[in-house]
Design a protein around this motif. Structure first.
Motif, PDB file in Angstrom:
ATOM      1  N   CYS A 235      19.110   4.708 -19.936  1.00  0.00           N
ATOM      2  CA  CYS A 235      18.696   3.306 -19.839  1.00  0.00           C
ATOM      3  C   CYS A 235      17.947   3.039 -18.529  1.00  0.00           C
ATOM      4  N   ASP A 236      17.050   2.079 -18.595  1.00  0.00           N
ATOM      5  CA  ASP A 236      16.257   1.684 -17.433  1.00  0.00           C
ATOM      6  C   ASP A 236      17.115   0.796 -16.521  1.00  0.00           C
ATOM      7  N   PRO A 237      17.300   1.181 -15.251  1.00  0.00           N
ATOM      8  CA  PRO A 237      18.121   0.354 -14.353  1.00  0.00           C
ATOM      9  C   PRO A 237      17.516  -1.012 -14.072  1.00  0.00           C
ATOM     10  N   ALA A 238      16.208  -1.168 -14.321  1.00  0.00           N
ATOM     11  CA  ALA A 238      15.552  -2.450 -14.075  1.00  0.00           C
ATOM     12  C   ALA A 238      15.617  -3.383 -15.280  1.00  0.00           C
ATOM     13  N   ALA A 239      16.139  -2.893 -16.409  1.00  0.00           N
ATOM     14  CA  ALA A 239      16.188  -3.708 -17.621  1.00  0.00           C
ATOM     15  C   ALA A 239      17.257  -4.787 -17.494  1.00  0.00           C
ATOM     16  N   ALA A 240      17.058  -5.903 -18.195  1.00  0.00           N
ATOM     17  CA  ALA A 240      17.989  -7.025 -18.126  1.00  0.00           C
ATOM     18  C   ALA A 240      19.322  -6.713 -18.797  1.00  0.00           C
ATOM     19  N   SER A 241      19.296  -5.847 -19.806  1.00  0.00           N
ATOM     20  CA  SER A 241      20.528  -5.486 -20.505  1.00  0.00           C
ATOM     21  C   SER A 241      20.493  -4.002 -20.827  1.00  0.00           C
ATOM     22  N   GLY A 242      21.681  -3.435 -21.054  1.00  0.00           N
ATOM     23  CA  GLY A 242      21.744  -2.001 -21.321  1.00  0.00           C
ATOM     24  C   GLY A 242      22.775  -1.692 -22.376  1.00  0.00           C
TER      25      GLY A 242
END
Length: 342
Positions: free
Chosen positions: A66-73
């Motif tokens: 998952c992208d650490p900058a994404a709003a949700s994971g």
């Protein structure tokens, strides 16, 4: 790790290389289908992409990258304290390029119950499959036209939603599976199902080189690579690095590229002239043209960009015309010439 043939060292096949780069600039284009003769560099180009792509940042310990900058994971990220707003550790990893073998089982593709943990610890745990490994990367299917129907249906669902849902053996798992689907094959061995064909954003035709000098150069480079892979790769390192910088710059410019209304009208007129079904043709045409503009450093989409990407974006979306025996590429070229001029 095995040394891959350098992307920049591939002789010719410019449309194939461009299509792969455009898909790498904007994953929303929807993947690339490469159909053509055996031994024309289809698999080589896809595998060379893995070494070309810059590394990506992922949440440390996340099985789905998952992208650490994404709003949700995913649930695994939440378990690390993401829901509470805790700082998330991240690491740089290579962009995954995952092979989907023709003989893969459905459990191998989507994931299944971790039997080892179930037997040894008595807990139900999910063992991620190939779709989990391919998240935020590339899923490559060689001989995609020979893929079994149940896997084709599965890929269609996941490619459309960007999410893999597994409900089996008392497990209920939902995880991100956003990937660029790349398929290759030989049309002589069978056609691709229309449902999956339509899911590919770009379709590329590759042929055996007919020019003597080009054939000789292909053999010369391949022979040099096989005799000393490291030395050959080193010779092409600067060119690959230049391509990598173009790719990174293209990604950063993508959202800022303007698409004038006139270009939207051009795209719609072209699709209407060719009689493509639905609006996926227009969407892909605009996305690919915008990615090309970003890759070239242009501020807005123009006629030249649409003309360049029209064949790979539209040739696989044409209905058969019993009154016109011309190939799909010829029909697209003809429509482009009529709309844009020679």
């Amino acid at each position: 790790m095995a040394v891959q043939f350098p992307f920049s060292a591939i002789v010719g096949q410019d449309e194939m290389k461009l299509a792969i780069l455009l898909a790498a600039v904007d994953w929303r284009i929807g993947g690339v289908l490469v159909f053509g003769d055996r031994g024309t560099g289809k698999s080589t180009a896809v595998r060379a992409l893995a070494a070309l792509l810059p590394k990506m940042r992922v949440v440390a310990g996340c099985p789905y990258g998952c992208d650490p900058a994404a709003a949700s994971g995913c649930e695994a990220c939440e378990a690390q304290g993401r829901a509470a707003g805790a700082a998330r550790k991240s690491v740089l990893v290579p962009v995954p390029v995952v092979d989907l073998p023709l003989g893969a089982t459905e459990d191998r593709v989507v994931g299944a119950l971790d039997l080892e943990r179930a037997l040894s610890q008595g807990v139900k745990a999910f063992e991620p499959g190939l779709l989990a490994r391919a998240n935020r990367g590339f899923l490559y299917v060689d001989e995609v036209n020979l893929l079994e129907d149940h896997l084709v249906d599965l890929l269609i669902d996941v490619a459309a939603s960007g999410e893999n849902v597994v409900e089996r053996e008392g497990l209920s798992v939902r995880h991100p599976a956003r990937f660029v689907l790349v398929g290759s094959g030989n049309p002589e061995e069978g056609e691709l199902r229309p449902q999956l064909l339509d899911r590919f954003g770009l379709s590329v035709e590759v042929r055996t080189p007919e020019a003597l000098a080009e054939r000789v150069e292909v053999v010369r480079r391949r022979d040099a690579f096989e005799r000393d892979p490291h030395a050959f790769t080193e010779r092409w390192k600067k060119e690959d690095e230049r391509t990598r910088r173009r790719l990174v710059a293209g990604r950063s410019r993508l959202d800022g590229v303007r698409v004038p209304d006139a270009m939207l009208e051009r795209a719609a007129q072209l699709c209407m002239a060719l009689g493509t079904d639905g609006l996926r043709g227009e969407l892909t045409l605009i996305r690919a043209a915008r990615a090309l503009a970003a890759l070239q450093g242009d501020a807005e989409v123009a006629d030249a960009h649409l003309k360049r990407v029209a064949p790979p974006a539209l040739r696989h979306r044409l209905r058969r015309n019993p009154l016109d025996d011309a190939g799909s590429s010829v029909r697209v070229d003809r429509a482009v010439a009529e709309l844009f001029g020679p």
